[in-house]
Structures are given as structure tokens and as C-alpha cells.
Design a protein around this motif. Structure first.
Motif, PDB file in Angstrom:
ATOM      1  N   ASP A   1       0.120   2.166  -4.412  1.00 16.77           N
ATOM      2  CA  ASP A   1      -0.719   1.845  -3.375  1.00 16.77           C
ATOM      3  C   ASP A   1      -1.034   0.288  -3.212  1.00 16.77           C
ATOM      4  OD1 ASP A   1      -1.906   2.330  -5.621  1.00 16.77           O
ATOM      5  OD2 ASP A   1      -4.010   2.890  -4.646  1.00 16.77           O
TER       6      ASP A   1
ATOM      7  N   LYS B   1      -4.551  -3.927  -1.234  1.00 19.27           N
ATOM      8  CA  LYS B   1      -4.565  -2.546  -1.181  1.00 19.27           C
ATOM      9  C   LYS B   1      -3.471  -2.286   0.190  1.00 19.27           C
ATOM     10  CE  LYS B   1      -8.291  -0.051  -3.406  1.00 19.27           C
ATOM     11  NZ  LYS B   1      -9.390   0.170  -3.305  1.00 19.27           N
ATOM     12  N   LYS B   2      -2.296  -1.626   0.278  1.00 24.54           N
ATOM     13  CA  LYS B   2      -1.682  -1.421   1.350  1.00 24.54           C
ATOM     14  C   LYS B   2      -2.449  -0.688   2.197  1.00 24.54           C
ATOM     15  CE  LYS B   2       2.679  -0.853  -1.154  1.00 24.54           C
ATOM     16  NZ  LYS B   2       3.676   0.211  -1.761  1.00 24.54           N
ATOM     17  N   SER B   3      -3.610   0.112   2.209  1.00 23.20           N
ATOM     18  CA  SER B   3      -4.444   0.604   2.986  1.00 23.20           C
ATOM     19  C   SER B   3      -5.180  -0.742   3.788  1.00 23.20           C
ATOM     20  CB  SER B   3      -5.233   1.370   2.631  1.00 23.20           C
ATOM     21  OG  SER B   3      -5.923   0.983   1.312  1.00 23.20           O
TER      22      SER B   3
ATOM     23  N   PRO C   1      -4.118  -4.216   4.356  1.00 18.51           N
ATOM     24  CA  PRO C   1      -3.253  -5.272   4.021  1.00 18.51           C
ATOM     25  C   PRO C   1      -3.819  -6.661   4.295  1.00 18.51           C
ATOM     26  CG  PRO C   1      -2.249  -3.801   5.649  1.00 18.51           C
ATOM     27  CD  PRO C   1      -3.754  -3.528   5.698  1.00 18.51           C
TER      28      PRO C   1
ATOM     29  N   SER D   1       0.975 -10.607  -1.821  1.00 22.39           N
ATOM     30  CA  SER D   1       1.305 -11.652  -0.356  1.00 22.39           C
ATOM     31  C   SER D   1       2.467 -12.552  -1.186  1.00 22.39           C
ATOM     32  CB  SER D   1       0.274 -12.206  -0.143  1.00 22.39           C
ATOM     33  OG  SER D   1       0.023 -13.286  -1.243  1.00 22.39           O
TER      34      SER D   1
ATOM     35  N   ALA E   1       0.000  -4.167  -3.139  1.00 17.97           N
ATOM     36  CA  ALA E   1       1.172  -4.888  -2.887  1.00 17.97           C
ATOM     37  C   ALA E   1       0.697  -6.371  -3.192  1.00 17.97           C
ATOM     38  CB  ALA E   1       1.332  -4.781  -1.519  1.00 17.97           C
TER      39      ALA E   1
END
Ligand code: GLN
Length: 244
Positions: free
Chosen positions: A187, A114-116, A118, A191, A189
Motif C-alpha cells: 500500500d 500511501k497509495k490510498s 497519492p 514519488s 509508493a
């Protein structure tokens, strides 16, 4: 004559040896776009086309069937299927049980986060709830590198649903299905690669002619550019199915 034939067939059916089906059977796990996914009822994807091309080379009818990923390799070992192709990574452990073709894709696994919260490095994953598809190299990564138990799902999409609902904190999956899962999810992403892997077709050990036919087919598909075309075509198609 007709009666004799019918009687013979009935006898064959009784002893359980119906006339042999000459088709080349592929076993896969159709939750892994763009390599295999369901287009309605039909199994479609890059791996399906590779196996169909092998059947064409051998002049045999082609069939594909989908099962859970854990059951894909056992199906070729037991002889239920001829070819296993499911974005299967070549690993030393699997090599003990099946023969692999030459690889057809270089790839690896990634962390979906979650981008929240990372993802920064592998250390950060220790002790966290990590979703993976059962039986995969992502599961092995959690067991062997992080030395902990993962949260197992039947598909990458199911693992991502667990991430979205907060039941797991990260998901590890192969890059291409991972990209498909995060498409349209603002929301989430991915790696960079955390492993380096290669996909190949797996068959029951001790079939050098079949292995040779698969290898020659893969060589040709690479050389002619057809494999790259399928990668592009099925990536676009599975992304669109996701949009629906
Ligand atoms: N490449 C991974 C593996 O072989 C995942 C394959 C899959 O889930 N279809 O374990």
C-alpha cells in the motif's frame, strides 16, 4: 625492564595519554541501507567499503562506529572520528563546517505516500504532517521549502512506521533507504525525485592529504566498476535482510 615498561604504562595511563591508536575511524549512522545498515552487530554497506578502501590505501587499521545522524558531522569536527560517511549530502551549510570529498553518488529525496492518498505535487504537502529523519536534507526541505515543522524520527524506517500507523501523512527520505522501506509494502509508493543531491565523505577542515587520499580512492572505485558492484551487492543484501 618489564617493570619499567609497566611503570611507564601506568604513568601514561595516569596522565591520560595511553599509546595512540593508529586506526582510521569512520563515523556513520547505520539505519540507511544500502549505504549503511547492521548485519547482526556489524556495520555493513557501500559507505563502509569506501572508507575501508581509504584505510587500506593509508595502510591503517579500520574501525566504524554508528551514532544518530545528527551526531555524525559533529564527530569529525571534534576529532572523535576521521571520516564521516552516512549518505551525507553535500550542502553549502555543511561545507562551512567540514571539507567534502568528490561526490560518489548522484541521488535525491522522494516522497513516500500511501497509495490510498497519492502524492501529486509539492503544494499538496503544505500544512500536512510530514515524517523525516532528524538532521537530514529531508528535514531541511520541510523547514525551508514548505516553511513548516516536520515530524522527526531517528531513522527512515521509523518515519515509515509513523506513516503506516497514520501518525504522519507523508514521509520524505533519500531514495535508496526509501525503496528499502517500501519493499514488500503493497500500500506504499514513492514519488519521483523532489531534489537533486550528491553524497560525499566529510572530514575535519584543513587536512588536504587525507582529502586527497579519499578522492583518489573514490576515483579508482568509480573507474574500476567496484563502486557499482558494491551498490548492487549491498542493495540486494539489505533488501534480503528486510524480507526476514
Ligand atoms: N542524504 C541525507 C542528508 O545528508 C540523509 C542522510 C542520512 O539520513 N543518512 O541529510
Amino acid at each position: 625492564m618489564k617493570n619499567i615498561t609497566l611503570a611507564a604504562l601506568a604513568a601514561l595511563a595516569l596522565v591520560g595519554c595511553a599509546p595512540k591508536d593508529n586506526s582510521l575511524k569512520m563515523i556513520t549512522e547505520a539505519t540507511f541501507p544500502p549505504y549503511e545498515f547492521l548485519r547482526g552487530q556489524e556495520i555493513a554497506g557501500i559507505d563502509v567499503e569506501i572508507c575501508r578502501a581509504v584505510a587500506q590505501r593509508l595502510n591503517r587499521p579500520f574501525k566504524a562506529e554508528t551514532v544518530d545522524f545528527d551526531s555524525v558531522i559533529p564527530a569529525v569536527i571534534s576529532g572523535k572520528a576521521d571520516l564521516a560517511a552516512a549518505g551525507i549530502t553535500v550542502t553549502p551549510d555543511r561545507k562551512k563546517n567540514v571539507d567534502f570529498s568528490i561526490p560518489y553518488v548522484k541521488t535525491g529525496i522522494v516522497v513516500i505516500f500511501k497509495k490510498s492518498s497519492p502524492f501529486k505535487d509539492k503544494e499538496q504537502l503544505k500544512g500536512k504532517k510530514i515524517g523525516v529523519q532528524s538532521g537530514t536534507t529531508s528535514e531541511t526541505f520541510v523547514l525551508e521549502e514548505l516553511k513548516q515543522e516536520p515530524e522527526r524520527s531517528k531513522s527512515p524506517a521509523e518515519a515509515v512506521a509513523a506513516l503506516k500507523s497514520g501518525r504522519v501523512e507523508f514521509v520524505i527520505a533519500d531514495i535508496d533507504p526509501a525503496k528499502n522501506c517500501v519493499k514488500g509494502e503493497a500500500d506504499l509508493a514513492l514519488s519521483d525525485f523532489i531534489t537533486s543531491e550528491e553524497y560525499a565523505v566529510a572530514i575535519r577542515k584543513g587536512q588536504p592529504e587525507l582529502l586527497q587520499a579519499i578522492n583518489v580512492t573514490i576515483e579508482e572505485l568509480k573507474k574500476s566498476g567496484q563502486l557499482d558492484k558494491w551498490i548492487k551487492q549491498f542493495t540486494e543484501e539489505s533488501d534480503k535482510l528486510k524480507d526476514k
